[in-house]
Scaffold this motif. Structure first.
Motif, PDB file in Angstrom:
ATOM      1  N   ALA A   1      -3.039   9.096  -0.542  1.00 26.56           N
ATOM      2  CA  ALA A   1      -3.033   7.995   0.225  1.00 26.56           C
ATOM      3  C   ALA A   1      -4.436   7.683   0.943  1.00 26.56           C
ATOM      4  O   ALA A   1      -4.820   6.591   1.162  1.00 26.56           O
ATOM      5  CB  ALA A   1      -1.936   7.501   0.805  1.00 26.56           C
TER       6      ALA A   1
ATOM      7  N   ASN B   1      -7.230   7.027  -0.829  1.00 30.97           N
ATOM      8  CA  ASN B   1      -7.209   5.873  -1.327  1.00 30.97           C
ATOM      9  C   ASN B   1      -7.582   4.656  -0.356  1.00 30.97           C
ATOM     10  O   ASN B   1      -8.224   3.820  -0.483  1.00 30.97           O
ATOM     11  CB  ASN B   1      -6.032   5.581  -2.032  1.00 30.97           C
TER      12      ASN B   1
ATOM     13  N   SER C   1     -10.566   1.799  -0.178  1.00 31.48           N
ATOM     14  CA  SER C   1     -10.190   0.593   0.306  1.00 31.48           C
ATOM     15  C   SER C   1     -10.995   0.019   1.422  1.00 31.48           C
ATOM     16  O   SER C   1     -11.436  -1.150   1.442  1.00 31.48           O
ATOM     17  CB  SER C   1      -8.864   0.209   0.384  1.00 31.48           C
TER      18      SER C   1
ATOM     19  N   LYS D   1       3.307  -4.955  -6.849  1.00 32.82           N
ATOM     20  CA  LYS D   1       3.979  -5.283  -5.659  1.00 32.82           C
ATOM     21  C   LYS D   1       4.891  -6.344  -5.706  1.00 32.82           C
ATOM     22  O   LYS D   1       5.726  -6.730  -4.649  1.00 32.82           O
ATOM     23  CB  LYS D   1       2.712  -5.800  -4.551  1.00 32.82           C
TER      24      LYS D   1
ATOM     25  N   VAL E   1       3.548   5.439  -3.588  1.00 30.83           N
ATOM     26  CA  VAL E   1       3.773   3.824  -3.484  1.00 30.83           C
ATOM     27  C   VAL E   1       4.326   3.669  -2.044  1.00 30.83           C
ATOM     28  O   VAL E   1       4.124   2.655  -1.454  1.00 30.83           O
ATOM     29  CB  VAL E   1       4.733   3.536  -4.579  1.00 30.83           C
TER      30      VAL E   1
ATOM     31  N   THR F   1       1.462   2.655   0.190  1.00 28.02           N
ATOM     32  CA  THR F   1       0.378   1.813  -0.257  1.00 28.02           C
ATOM     33  C   THR F   1       0.590   0.399   0.396  1.00 28.02           C
ATOM     34  O   THR F   1      -0.227  -0.527   0.123  1.00 28.02           O
ATOM     35  CB  THR F   1       0.441   1.612  -1.636  1.00 28.02           C
TER      36      THR F   1
ATOM     37  N   GLY G   1      -2.986  -1.115   1.782  1.00 27.04           N
ATOM     38  CA  GLY G   1      -3.635  -2.062   1.024  1.00 27.04           C
ATOM     39  C   GLY G   1      -3.439  -3.576   1.524  1.00 27.04           C
ATOM     40  O   GLY G   1      -4.288  -4.486   1.084  1.00 27.04           O
TER      41      GLY G   1
ATOM     42  N   VAL H   1       0.805   0.425  -9.494  1.00 24.36           N
ATOM     43  CA  VAL H   1       0.062   0.760  -8.098  1.00 24.36           C
ATOM     44  C   VAL H   1      -1.017   1.856  -8.514  1.00 24.36           C
ATOM     45  O   VAL H   1      -2.194   1.802  -7.803  1.00 24.36           O
ATOM     46  CB  VAL H   1       0.858   0.980  -7.065  1.00 24.36           C
TER      47      VAL H   1
ATOM     48  N   TYR I   1      -4.974   1.571  -7.747  1.00 22.32           N
ATOM     49  CA  TYR I   1      -5.940   2.155  -6.691  1.00 22.32           C
ATOM     50  C   TYR I   1      -6.772   3.122  -7.530  1.00 22.32           C
ATOM     51  O   TYR I   1      -8.031   3.636  -6.954  1.00 22.32           O
ATOM     52  CB  TYR I   1      -5.073   3.076  -5.865  1.00 22.32           C
TER      53      TYR I   1
ATOM     54  N   CYS J   1      -4.725   9.643  -8.796  1.00 22.80           N
ATOM     55  CA  CYS J   1      -4.244   8.517  -9.086  1.00 22.80           C
ATOM     56  C   CYS J   1      -3.822   8.629 -10.548  1.00 22.80           C
ATOM     57  O   CYS J   1      -2.686   8.464 -11.249  1.00 22.80           O
ATOM     58  CB  CYS J   1      -4.943   7.334  -8.894  1.00 22.80           C
TER      59      CYS J   1
END
Length: 448
Positions: A68, A71, A75, A112, A218, A221, A224, A375, A379, A408
């Motif tokens: 995470a 990622n 992001s 989501k 997850v 996340t 995000g 998800v 990502y 991922c």
């Protein structure tokens, strides 16, 4: 991967003329991130992960946090360079290819929406279990989605204030759970943490751990949402990376504390069983603590946490739907803003209806596993876009998005086969819809 110039079909860096107002600072952004993470992730998914890996879910939490983080940094630097609504959907269009951008947005909506439905079902499960009821989970979940959709229509500032109150109550409940559970965890921890690798029947130690990593990824996340709301962030190039890093650090610490307390107190098997039977594992665990009233307070904290997740997901999903409506990948009506330019009201209503429909599935394991696969694809595309940043645009070393991308793709392979096949079927259906949409909506608000 070498950087390349943007394609001619990509939009300019600046947000479109009808953009949302920048009304969110770093504190509000961190609280939104925590509101998106500290809900289903801590109150439900730890129990699901314990069923897959046993006590080793603690290790899965650490590994998932590393994935995470990579990622999140990818992001962050994308959002800092292109701070508009839409997240990886916009990044895919700008730095990759329109089909990949669409796939990212489509996967985000699918993933989501499923996460939001899981949060609604988890909320209903905690509330009903706290009052000794077992029926009515689905109607209560759907009704909650409707109420929060109405709140999201009031604008980002009111939604942010409501989220701060919700997250504060959630943090208090989690800290109380850990403090109250320490005596029992201390007495029983050695027995309940052995064997450390205890996957479900029919799976190996490694596959159980990797499945738990995918499921727990997850749970992180929610950061995000910070990138997805980039168009509404103040000083985005500075505040977005800081908010994401702070959110992940706080979340990982709480996840570890809660999971070790719960498993040490009752065991991974009991925690997993409570998740599947009542959708309320932490409340069930808290009933065995030596402090009266803790279980009720945990239920209240769980309810506020799920409310926070739902609210933030409705906000994030509606902003992606707004971006897709602007390009004509979804009906352009979804790009309409209210008079004060604070809310994409049509997108909010459409997202709320979609989440309410998904609550009819009624099974948190199915909705969460589906969210895990979709998800991870989302990502993976985020990291791929980060690899296309130029040296001047890049904020972090290039190995960070490489680790995020490979992790991922690898973890996506360990989700259940039926979920995997369903996910790829949805990608194909989405790309087919994109071709149809280009003919139905030939005049989007910004160029393709």
């Amino acid at each position: 991967m070498p950087a390349s110039a943007p394609q001619e079909t990509q939009p300019p860096s600046a947000p479109p003329a009808a953009s949302l107002r920048r009304a969110v600072g770093i504190y509000g952004a961190v609280m939104m991130g925590l509101g998106s993470i500290l809900g289903t992730g801590v109150f439900v998914s730890i129990g699901i992960g314990a069923g897959a890996a046993g006590p080793a879910v603690v290790l899965a939490i650490l590994l998932a946090a590393g994935v995470a983080a990579c990622n999140g940094l990818s992001s962050a630097q994308l959002a800092a360079n292109h701070p508009v609504s839409g997240g990886a959907y916009e990044y895919g269009y700008r730095w990759l290819h329109p089909s990949l951008g669409f796939t990212a947005g489509w996967m985000f909506l699918c993933a989501k929406s499923a996460s939001a439905a899981t949060a609604a079902l988890g909320l209903a499960g905690y509330l009903l279990h706290a009052f000794g009821a077992s029926a009515g989970i689905v109607p209560l979940a759907a009704g909650t989605v409707v109420v929060l959709t109405i709140l999201a229509l009031t604008g980002i500032q009111r939604s942010s204030l409501a989220n701060i109150v919700i997250v504060s109550l959630t943090l208090f409940a989690l800290l109380l759970f850990v403090a109250a559970g320490l005596p029992l965890a201390w007495r029983s921890g050695v027995d309940h943490m052995q064997p450390f690798f205890a996957p479900t029947a029919g799976t190996s130690k490694l596959s159980g751990l990797l499945e738990a990593c995918a499921l727990m990824f997850v749970a992180y996340t929610g950061y995000g949402r910070i990138a997805t709301l980039g168009e509404e962030m103040q000083e985005p190039r500075t505040n977005i990376p800081r908010a994401i890093i702070l959110t992940l650090a706080i979340s990982m610490t709480l996840y570890l504390a809660v999971s070790m307390t719960a498993i040490s107190a009752v065991g991974a098997g009991a925690l997993a069983a409570a998740t599947l039977q009542q959708n309320a594992p932490l409340e069930t665990v808290a009933r065995g603590f030596d402090f009266p009233g803790v279980a009720i307070l945990v239920s209240v904290g769980a309810a506020t946490a799920m409310l926070g997740v739902l609210l933030n997901l409705i906000l994030g999903l509606s902003r992606v739907a707004l971006a897709m409506g602007r390009r004509g990948d979804l009906p352009p009506v979804l790009a309409r803003l209210n008079q004060s330019q604070s809310t994409p009201y049509a997108a909010v209503i459409a997202v709320g209806a979609m989440i309410a429909a998904l609550t009819l599935i009624g099974n948190v394991r199915t909705t969460w596993s589906f969210s895990a696969f979709t998800v991870l694809v989302y990502y993976a595309l985020t990291n791929l876009a980060a690899l296309r940043l130029t040296r001047e645009e890049r904020l972090y070393p290039v190995w960070i998005p490489w680790i995020g991308l490979c992790s991922c793709l690898f973890l996506a392979c360990w989700v259940e086969t039926r979920i995997w096949l369903t996910g790829f079927g949805l990608i194909a259906a989405g790309l087919l819809w994109q071709q149809i949409a280009r003919r139905l909506f030939p005049h989007p608000q910004i160029p393709r």
